[in-house]
Design a protein around this motif. Structure first.
Motif, PDB file in Angstrom:
ATOM      1  N   MET A 193       0.815  -1.219   0.000  1.00  0.00           N
ATOM      2  CA  MET A 193       0.000   0.000   0.000  1.00  0.00           C
ATOM      3  C   MET A 193       0.851   1.272   0.000  1.00  0.00           C
ATOM      4  O   MET A 193       0.317   2.376   0.039  1.00  0.00           O
ATOM      5  CB  MET A 193      -0.930   0.011   1.222  1.00  0.00           C
ATOM      6  N   LYS A 194       2.197   1.084   0.032  1.00  0.00           N
ATOM      7  CA  LYS A 194       3.141   2.210   0.054  1.00  0.00           C
ATOM      8  C   LYS A 194       2.831   3.204   1.185  1.00  0.00           C
ATOM      9  O   LYS A 194       2.756   4.415   0.977  1.00  0.00           O
ATOM     10  CB  LYS A 194       3.164   2.924  -1.310  1.00  0.00           C
ATOM     11  N   LEU A 195       2.636   2.652   2.389  1.00  0.00           N
ATOM     12  CA  LEU A 195       2.307   3.487   3.547  1.00  0.00           C
ATOM     13  C   LEU A 195       3.583   3.947   4.254  1.00  0.00           C
ATOM     14  O   LEU A 195       4.588   3.240   4.257  1.00  0.00           O
ATOM     15  CB  LEU A 195       1.415   2.714   4.525  1.00  0.00           C
ATOM     16  N   GLU A 196       3.519   5.128   4.843  1.00  0.00           N
ATOM     17  CA  GLU A 196       4.651   5.662   5.589  1.00  0.00           C
ATOM     18  C   GLU A 196       4.499   5.302   7.065  1.00  0.00           C
ATOM     19  O   GLU A 196       3.594   5.797   7.738  1.00  0.00           O
ATOM     20  CB  GLU A 196       4.692   7.185   5.468  1.00  0.00           C
ATOM     21  N   VAL A 197       5.369   4.419   7.545  1.00  0.00           N
ATOM     22  CA  VAL A 197       5.361   4.037   8.955  1.00  0.00           C
ATOM     23  C   VAL A 197       6.801   4.112   9.450  1.00  0.00           C
ATOM     24  O   VAL A 197       7.679   3.445   8.916  1.00  0.00           O
ATOM     25  CB  VAL A 197       4.795   2.601   9.142  1.00  0.00           C
ATOM     26  N   ALA A 198       7.031   4.955  10.460  1.00  0.00           N
ATOM     27  CA  ALA A 198       8.391   5.108  10.992  1.00  0.00           C
ATOM     28  C   ALA A 198       8.779   3.895  11.822  1.00  0.00           C
ATOM     29  O   ALA A 198       9.903   3.415  11.758  1.00  0.00           O
ATOM     30  CB  ALA A 198       8.484   6.378  11.831  1.00  0.00           C
ATOM     31  N   SER A 250       4.730  10.251  11.348  1.00  0.00           N
ATOM     32  CA  SER A 250       4.204  11.615  11.243  1.00  0.00           C
ATOM     33  C   SER A 250       3.108  11.685  10.189  1.00  0.00           C
ATOM     34  O   SER A 250       2.414  12.681  10.077  1.00  0.00           O
ATOM     35  CB  SER A 250       5.343  12.586  10.905  1.00  0.00           C
ATOM     36  N   ASN A 251       2.980  10.609   9.403  1.00  0.00           N
ATOM     37  CA  ASN A 251       1.985  10.635   8.326  1.00  0.00           C
ATOM     38  C   ASN A 251       1.244   9.297   8.262  1.00  0.00           C
ATOM     39  O   ASN A 251       1.239   8.627   7.235  1.00  0.00           O
ATOM     40  CB  ASN A 251       2.712  10.938   7.004  1.00  0.00           C
ATOM     41  N   LEU A 252       0.642   8.910   9.390  1.00  0.00           N
ATOM     42  CA  LEU A 252      -0.021   7.602   9.459  1.00  0.00           C
ATOM     43  C   LEU A 252      -1.410   7.651   8.821  1.00  0.00           C
ATOM     44  O   LEU A 252      -2.233   8.485   9.186  1.00  0.00           O
ATOM     45  CB  LEU A 252      -0.156   7.147  10.923  1.00  0.00           C
ATOM     46  N   LEU A 283      -4.008   1.430   7.569  1.00  0.00           N
ATOM     47  CA  LEU A 283      -3.276   0.588   8.516  1.00  0.00           C
ATOM     48  C   LEU A 283      -4.242  -0.329   9.267  1.00  0.00           C
ATOM     49  O   LEU A 283      -3.945  -1.495   9.494  1.00  0.00           O
ATOM     50  CB  LEU A 283      -2.471   1.449   9.493  1.00  0.00           C
ATOM     51  N   GLN A 284      -5.416   0.201   9.612  1.00  0.00           N
ATOM     52  CA  GLN A 284      -6.434  -0.613  10.278  1.00  0.00           C
ATOM     53  C   GLN A 284      -6.878  -1.744   9.353  1.00  0.00           C
ATOM     54  O   GLN A 284      -7.067  -2.882   9.784  1.00  0.00           O
ATOM     55  CB  GLN A 284      -7.633   0.255  10.676  1.00  0.00           C
ATOM     56  N   ARG A 285      -7.003  -1.433   8.070  1.00  0.00           N
ATOM     57  CA  ARG A 285      -7.383  -2.434   7.056  1.00  0.00           C
ATOM     58  C   ARG A 285      -6.321  -3.537   6.985  1.00  0.00           C
ATOM     59  O   ARG A 285      -6.658  -4.717   6.899  1.00  0.00           O
ATOM     60  CB  ARG A 285      -7.548  -1.737   5.699  1.00  0.00           C
ATOM     61  N   ARG A 316      -8.959 -20.807  18.257  1.00  0.00           N
ATOM     62  CA  ARG A 316      -9.601 -22.070  18.633  1.00  0.00           C
ATOM     63  C   ARG A 316      -9.588 -22.314  20.136  1.00  0.00           C
ATOM     64  O   ARG A 316     -10.354 -23.131  20.622  1.00  0.00           O
ATOM     65  CB  ARG A 316      -8.919 -23.268  17.930  1.00  0.00           C
ATOM     66  N   PHE A 317      -8.683 -21.632  20.870  1.00  0.00           N
ATOM     67  CA  PHE A 317      -8.617 -21.887  22.317  1.00  0.00           C
ATOM     68  C   PHE A 317      -8.633 -20.626  23.174  1.00  0.00           C
ATOM     69  O   PHE A 317      -8.737 -20.721  24.391  1.00  0.00           O
ATOM     70  CB  PHE A 317      -7.399 -22.749  22.686  1.00  0.00           C
ATOM     71  N   ALA A 318      -8.532 -19.461  22.557  1.00  0.00           N
ATOM     72  CA  ALA A 318      -8.467 -18.224  23.351  1.00  0.00           C
ATOM     73  C   ALA A 318      -9.401 -17.156  22.809  1.00  0.00           C
ATOM     74  O   ALA A 318      -9.719 -17.133  21.627  1.00  0.00           O
ATOM     75  CB  ALA A 318      -7.034 -17.699  23.373  1.00  0.00           C
ATOM     76  N   GLU A 319      -9.797 -16.287  23.714  1.00  0.00           N
ATOM     77  CA  GLU A 319     -10.580 -15.107  23.338  1.00  0.00           C
ATOM     78  C   GLU A 319      -9.561 -14.042  22.943  1.00  0.00           C
ATOM     79  O   GLU A 319      -8.678 -13.702  23.748  1.00  0.00           O
ATOM     80  CB  GLU A 319     -11.389 -14.686  24.559  1.00  0.00           C
ATOM     81  N   LEU A 320      -9.639 -13.542  21.720  1.00  0.00           N
ATOM     82  CA  LEU A 320      -8.669 -12.556  21.237  1.00  0.00           C
ATOM     83  C   LEU A 320      -9.234 -11.148  21.317  1.00  0.00           C
ATOM     84  O   LEU A 320     -10.386 -10.906  20.952  1.00  0.00           O
ATOM     85  CB  LEU A 320      -8.271 -12.847  19.789  1.00  0.00           C
ATOM     86  N   ASP A 321      -8.417 -10.228  21.806  1.00  0.00           N
ATOM     87  CA  ASP A 321      -8.790  -8.815  21.842  1.00  0.00           C
ATOM     88  C   ASP A 321      -7.731  -8.080  21.028  1.00  0.00           C
ATOM     89  O   ASP A 321      -6.564  -8.021  21.424  1.00  0.00           O
ATOM     90  CB  ASP A 321      -8.807  -8.340  23.303  1.00  0.00           C
ATOM     91  N   ILE A 322      -8.132  -7.575  19.867  1.00  0.00           N
ATOM     92  CA  ILE A 322      -7.200  -6.923  18.950  1.00  0.00           C
ATOM     93  C   ILE A 322      -7.342  -5.411  19.077  1.00  0.00           C
ATOM     94  O   ILE A 322      -8.449  -4.880  18.988  1.00  0.00           O
ATOM     95  CB  ILE A 322      -7.480  -7.340  17.478  1.00  0.00           C
ATOM     96  N   LYS A 323      -6.216  -4.726  19.300  1.00  0.00           N
ATOM     97  CA  LYS A 323      -6.248  -3.263  19.419  1.00  0.00           C
ATOM     98  C   LYS A 323      -5.221  -2.656  18.468  1.00  0.00           C
ATOM     99  O   LYS A 323      -4.120  -3.188  18.327  1.00  0.00           O
ATOM    100  CB  LYS A 323      -5.902  -2.838  20.848  1.00  0.00           C
ATOM    101  N   THR A 324      -5.606  -1.550  17.837  1.00  0.00           N
ATOM    102  CA  THR A 324      -4.673  -0.833  16.975  1.00  0.00           C
ATOM    103  C   THR A 324      -4.458   0.556  17.578  1.00  0.00           C
ATOM    104  O   THR A 324      -5.428   1.265  17.840  1.00  0.00           O
ATOM    105  CB  THR A 324      -5.211  -0.718  15.536  1.00  0.00           C
TER     106      THR A 324
END
Length: 142
Positions: free
Chosen positions: A67-72, A102-104, A109-111, A129-137
């Motif tokens: 996606m040519k994203l700028e991530v430091a 500086s340009n997120l 990025l969430q996608r 399959r065995f755990a409850e997952l909590d995903i945070k961005t």
């Protein structure tokens, strides 16, 4: 018929083991001195947590490139809760994706994170399959 992974794990004496890997790199597994080991290697349960982070991290890194994203800077924090009863396993796992820059582009990025977690990452699927997952961005604008 799927692909097979074959890993050999060899006892090195006391509480220490060495596991090989298709990459050609070996890793040592051991336990803490207070538990009777030498503390010279990775703990098996903690080692498991590097799996989903590494697997998903690779997906996200590939998507950042595509996606040519700028991530430091980008890191993943994995916080897992172990059950009290034996066999102890992770029943709740929080995985935090931290992006610095500086340009997120937050939406893109969430996608990338969503695609990895929901579609691409096989290790994440195993954990589900065995755990409850909590995903945070989390976005750190600099």
């Amino acid at each position: 018929m799927g692909t097979t992974n074959h890993i050999t794990t060899k006892w090195l004496g006391n509480m220490s083991f060495e596991s090989n890997n298709p990459s050609g790199h070996n890793l040592r597994i051991d336990i803490a001195k207070e538990d009777g080991g030498d503390g010279s290697g990775y703990r098996p349960k903690a080692l498991m947590l590097s799996g989903p982070a590494g697997c998903s991290g690779l997906d996200v890194a590939a998507l950042i490139k595509k996606m040519k994203l700028e991530v430091a800077d980008f890191h993943i924090e994995t916080i897992a809760n172990l059950t009290d009863e034996h066999p102890k396993y992770y029943d709740k796992v929080t995985i935090e994706y931290h992006f610095h820059g500086s340009n997120l582009e937050e939406k893109k990025l969430q996608r990338a994170v969503d695609l990895s977690v929901e579609k691409y990452c096989g290790v994440m699927e195993m954990f589900r399959r065995f755990a409850e997952l909590d995903i945070k961005t989390i976005f750190h604008h600099e």
